[in-house]
Design a protein around this motif. Structure first.
Motif, mmCIF file in Angstrom:
data_model
loop_
_atom_site.group_PDB
_atom_site.id
_atom_site.type_symbol
_atom_site.label_atom_id
_atom_site.label_comp_id
_atom_site.label_asym_id
_atom_site.label_seq_id
_atom_site.Cartn_x
_atom_site.Cartn_y
_atom_site.Cartn_z
ATOM 1 N N UNK A 120 0.766 4.815 2.386
ATOM 2 C CA UNK A 120 2.189 4.631 2.698
ATOM 3 C C UNK A 120 2.713 5.666 3.679
ATOM 4 N N UNK A 121 2.097 6.843 3.688
ATOM 5 C CA UNK A 121 2.558 7.920 4.575
ATOM 6 C C UNK A 121 2.400 7.560 6.050
ATOM 7 N N UNK A 122 1.570 6.562 6.351
ATOM 8 C CA UNK A 122 1.318 6.185 7.752
ATOM 9 C C UNK A 122 2.440 5.335 8.344
ATOM 10 N N UNK A 123 3.325 4.808 7.484
ATOM 11 C CA UNK A 123 4.288 3.811 7.955
ATOM 12 C C UNK A 123 5.723 4.322 7.912
ATOM 13 N N UNK A 124 6.508 3.910 8.911
ATOM 14 C CA UNK A 124 7.915 4.330 8.987
ATOM 15 C C UNK A 124 8.805 3.487 8.081
ATOM 16 N N UNK A 125 8.283 2.400 7.558
ATOM 17 C CA UNK A 125 9.049 1.517 6.664
ATOM 18 C C UNK A 125 8.382 1.527 5.294
ATOM 19 N N UNK A 126 9.173 1.181 4.269
ATOM 20 C CA UNK A 126 8.647 1.186 2.909
ATOM 21 C C UNK A 126 9.009 -0.107 2.179
ATOM 22 N N UNK A 127 8.188 -0.517 1.237
ATOM 23 C CA UNK A 127 8.563 -1.663 0.407
ATOM 24 C C UNK A 127 9.680 -1.273 -0.551
ATOM 25 N N UNK A 128 10.420 -2.258 -1.043
ATOM 26 C CA UNK A 128 11.473 -1.975 -2.018
ATOM 27 C C UNK A 128 10.882 -1.579 -3.359
ATOM 28 N N UNK A 129 9.763 -2.218 -3.705
ATOM 29 C CA UNK A 129 9.145 -2.016 -5.022
ATOM 30 C C UNK A 129 7.639 -1.870 -4.830
ATOM 31 N N UNK A 130 7.020 -0.970 -5.596
ATOM 32 C CA UNK A 130 5.560 -0.809 -5.585
ATOM 33 C C UNK A 130 5.065 -0.958 -7.019
ATOM 34 N N UNK A 131 4.111 -1.866 -7.218
ATOM 35 C CA UNK A 131 3.531 -2.078 -8.554
ATOM 36 C C UNK A 131 2.009 -2.162 -8.428
ATOM 37 N N UNK A 132 1.328 -1.968 -9.544
ATOM 38 C CA UNK A 132 -0.134 -2.073 -9.522
ATOM 39 C C UNK A 132 -0.588 -3.504 -9.270
ATOM 40 N N UNK A 133 0.101 -4.478 -9.891
ATOM 41 C CA UNK A 133 -0.229 -5.884 -9.662
ATOM 42 C C UNK A 133 0.975 -6.741 -10.039
ATOM 43 N N UNK A 134 0.898 -8.046 -9.731
ATOM 44 C CA UNK A 134 2.024 -8.936 -10.028
ATOM 45 C C UNK A 134 2.318 -9.005 -11.523
#
Length: 264
Positions: free
Chosen positions: A234-248
């Motif tokens: 994630x550190x490589x990107x200037x944008x981020x997802x709203x939510x981070x989870x291990x799986x659906x």
């Protein structure tokens, strides 16, 4: 409250290789049981939507043909809108040719309006050569997606982006891409579900396709770590997802029904 819906990437989200990701079947069942609209969204143009649905069913995930939206379908619909009844020289497999035929296109070997490139294992250097010459003669270059690689059980293999790069370099012409993260494909799928952008959630395992496309479209975005993206990436990107989870399987009922949308 407006209805909410989901666009779901496939490889890395609901399965990996030939195996279902644990809990993916229960997640899809929960969407159906609650009447939450969704589409499986894939940047793989090789299979028809019927073939993709069968693959999911064989893994234990109930899927209808109409649940699937492929970049081949998006490409064919885009071309049919741009130039109805046109012609295309195709570098790709069955799913791409079928989608073009279904949308009124003829597949040709010469005098083509478009050179359309997908991924696959059946291409020859002669196909690349013909594609280069047709583009030189004025055919427009279209890529179903720009993914550089495709994951397989044995490791990665060159994807559509790598294949079309040969034609781009040889001709100096840049391909127009329809698949994720292009808004062309994502908006088509969203419209099929009858959703507003702000009520659409994109779930994916890849930052530079699924999440980037979702962010640009104004969707709520969910990154799952069940694919090939890690927290360190994630550190490589200037944008981020709203939510981070291990799986659906970690998405709770409140999130699925959109009740936490404002807070997401």
């Amino acid at each position: 409250m407006h209805k909410t819906g989901f666009l779901l990437d496939m490889d890395g989200v609901v399965y990996r290789g030939k195996s279902m990701i644990p809990g993916a079947d229960a997640f899809i069942s929960k969407l159906r049981a609650n009447g939450v609209p969704f589409r499986f969204l894939t940047n793989n143009s090789q299979r028809t939507r019927r073939d993709v649905a069968l693959k999911l069913c064989r893994m234990g995930i109930h899927a209808e043909e109409t649940d699937v939206f492929t970049c081949a379908m998006a490409t064919a619909r885009f071309l049919a809108a741009q130039k109805p009844g046109g012609t295309a020289f195709v570098i790709g497999e069955n799913g791409l040719g079928m989608a073009l035929h279904h949308n009124g296109y003829s597949v040709v070997d010469d005098q083509a309006d478009y050179v359309v490139v997908g991924e696959g294992r059946t291409l020859t250097f002669e196909m690349i050569e013909r594609g280069v010459r047709l583009v030189e003669k004025g055919a427009r270059l279209i890529a179903t997606n720009l993914d550089a690689t495709c994951p397989t059980d044995e490791g990665i293999r060159p994807g559509c982006g790598a294949i079309v790069a040969m034609i781009e370099r040889a001709t100096g012409v840049k391909a127009f891409s329809v698949g994720k993260p292009s808004g062309v494909m994502m908006r088509m799928a969203q419209r099929e579900l009858g959703l507003r952008s702000e009520d659409t959630t994109m779930v994916g395992d890849t930052m530079y396709t699924d999440i980037l496309g979702g962010v640009e479209m104004g969707y709520r975005t969910v990154l799952v770590l069940s694919g090939h993206t890690t927290m360190a990436d994630l550190a490589k990107y200037a944008y981020r997802p709203d939510v981070i989870v291990n799986s659906v399987s970690d998405l709770d009922d409140q999130f699925i029904l959109g009740e936490s949308h404002a807070a997401a």
